[in-house]
Design an enzyme around this catalytic site. Sequence first.
Site, PDB file in Angstrom:
ATOM      1  N   LYS A  23      44.585  50.577  32.816  1.00 57.03           N
ATOM      2  CA  LYS A  23      45.134  49.262  33.172  1.00 57.03           C
ATOM      3  C   LYS A  23      44.258  48.131  32.633  1.00 57.03           C
ATOM      4  O   LYS A  23      44.770  47.169  32.074  1.00 57.03           O
ATOM      5  CB  LYS A  23      45.215  49.096  34.699  1.00 57.03           C
ATOM      6  CG  LYS A  23      46.178  50.027  35.385  1.00 57.03           C
ATOM      7  CD  LYS A  23      46.337  49.646  36.860  1.00 57.03           C
ATOM      8  CE  LYS A  23      45.062  49.805  37.673  1.00 57.03           C
ATOM      9  NZ  LYS A  23      44.612  51.198  37.856  1.00 57.03           N
TER      10      LYS A  23
ATOM     11  N   ARG B   8      47.624  46.601  45.714  1.00 58.07           N
ATOM     12  CA  ARG B   8      47.437  48.038  45.819  1.00 58.07           C
ATOM     13  C   ARG B   8      48.003  48.599  47.115  1.00 58.07           C
ATOM     14  O   ARG B   8      47.889  49.805  47.355  1.00 58.07           O
ATOM     15  CB  ARG B   8      45.949  48.354  45.758  1.00 58.07           C
ATOM     16  CG  ARG B   8      45.526  48.859  44.363  1.00 58.07           C
ATOM     17  CD  ARG B   8      44.107  49.111  44.462  1.00 58.07           C
ATOM     18  NE  ARG B   8      43.389  49.988  43.648  1.00 58.07           N
ATOM     19  CZ  ARG B   8      42.632  49.619  42.604  1.00 58.07           C
ATOM     20  NH1 ARG B   8      42.685  48.419  42.133  1.00 58.07           N
ATOM     21  NH2 ARG B   8      41.856  50.491  42.040  1.00 58.07           N
TER      22      ARG B   8
ATOM     23  N   ARG C 140      29.088  55.049  36.846  1.00 58.30           N
ATOM     24  CA  ARG C 140      29.446  54.272  38.035  1.00 58.30           C
ATOM     25  C   ARG C 140      29.559  55.245  39.207  1.00 58.30           C
ATOM     26  O   ARG C 140      30.145  56.315  39.053  1.00 58.30           O
ATOM     27  CB  ARG C 140      30.809  53.591  37.829  1.00 58.30           C
ATOM     28  CG  ARG C 140      30.725  52.147  37.397  1.00 58.30           C
ATOM     29  CD  ARG C 140      32.084  51.609  36.956  1.00 58.30           C
ATOM     30  NE  ARG C 140      33.127  51.712  37.979  1.00 58.30           N
ATOM     31  CZ  ARG C 140      34.396  51.303  37.812  1.00 58.30           C
ATOM     32  NH1 ARG C 140      34.767  50.772  36.658  1.00 58.30           N
ATOM     33  NH2 ARG C 140      35.289  51.431  38.760  1.00 58.30           N
TER      34      ARG C 140
ATOM     35  N   ARG D  24      39.857  58.566  45.241  1.00 62.81           N
ATOM     36  CA  ARG D  24      40.589  57.383  44.763  1.00 62.81           C
ATOM     37  C   ARG D  24      42.041  57.756  44.432  1.00 62.81           C
ATOM     38  O   ARG D  24      42.961  56.979  44.698  1.00 62.81           O
ATOM     39  CB  ARG D  24      39.903  56.782  43.527  1.00 62.81           C
ATOM     40  CG  ARG D  24      38.592  56.088  43.870  1.00 62.81           C
ATOM     41  CD  ARG D  24      37.723  55.837  42.659  1.00 62.81           C
ATOM     42  NE  ARG D  24      38.239  54.802  41.780  1.00 62.81           N
ATOM     43  CZ  ARG D  24      37.810  54.590  40.542  1.00 62.81           C
ATOM     44  NH1 ARG D  24      36.865  55.367  40.016  1.00 62.81           N
ATOM     45  NH2 ARG D  24      38.314  53.613  39.811  1.00 62.81           N
TER      46      ARG D  24
END
Length: 215
Positions: free
Chosen positions: A14, A89, A160, A171
């Site tokens: 995205k 979201r 990360r 996630r």
Amino acid sequence: MKQLIFIGPPGAGKGTQAQRLCSKLSVPQVSTGDMLRAARKAGTELGRKADEFMSAGLLVPDEVVIGLVRERIAQPDAAAGFVLDGFPRTVAQAESLESTLASASKQIDDVVLLEVPDELIVERITGRRVGETSGRIFHLKYDPPPSPDRGEAGERLLQRADDREDVVRKRLAEYAALTAPLVAWYANKGLLRRVDGVGALDDVTASLFRAIGVN
Ligand code: AMP
């Protein structure tokens, strides 16, 4: 004036595609993930609160992100349109966005759904590394750094915290439970444009532009 939304699982691309679309349309990219990471880096109260959720692969509470987005899209550079990347979201976020826009006599034009299968996402995200000083993003397999465990000029490569496999799976579960319902929500409004996110970056960009009538 164009107001667009990108939805799709984490790691679908995205951010990259939204950036390309923003340059094409000359509108700002509004990424809640980037805004939250900036707040975390700056060590603000909001950043510290968000970090607890982000590093566990959970969504940050609605009221936190809704406030951030509301302020951001009221800025002058967003007056001629914007691309929302990573927001909304949840259905609650989408409802709040709708009322914020309505009070400014605005609306969403298109909602792009970037589709990529879960297993490919896990491979894409867990291979991702960030150069410690350059901030450049590499992928161990798809975009490897000059030397295997070092980035540019021998900098250290970092992962990360939320790119680790257990966090990625979390996630994806959050996406399925909380974000996927938005697909039907926007399809019912006739705004959903599906784009296949698998394949070369330029091919995905071409499908994206076609899907929303940009050329
Ligand atoms: P992203 O870079 O878009 O994948 O976002 C990274 C992390 O920031 C997510 O895993 C969430 O913890 C948090 N985040 C970003 N956008 C939102 C949002 N719209 N709602 C809740 N949490 C978000």
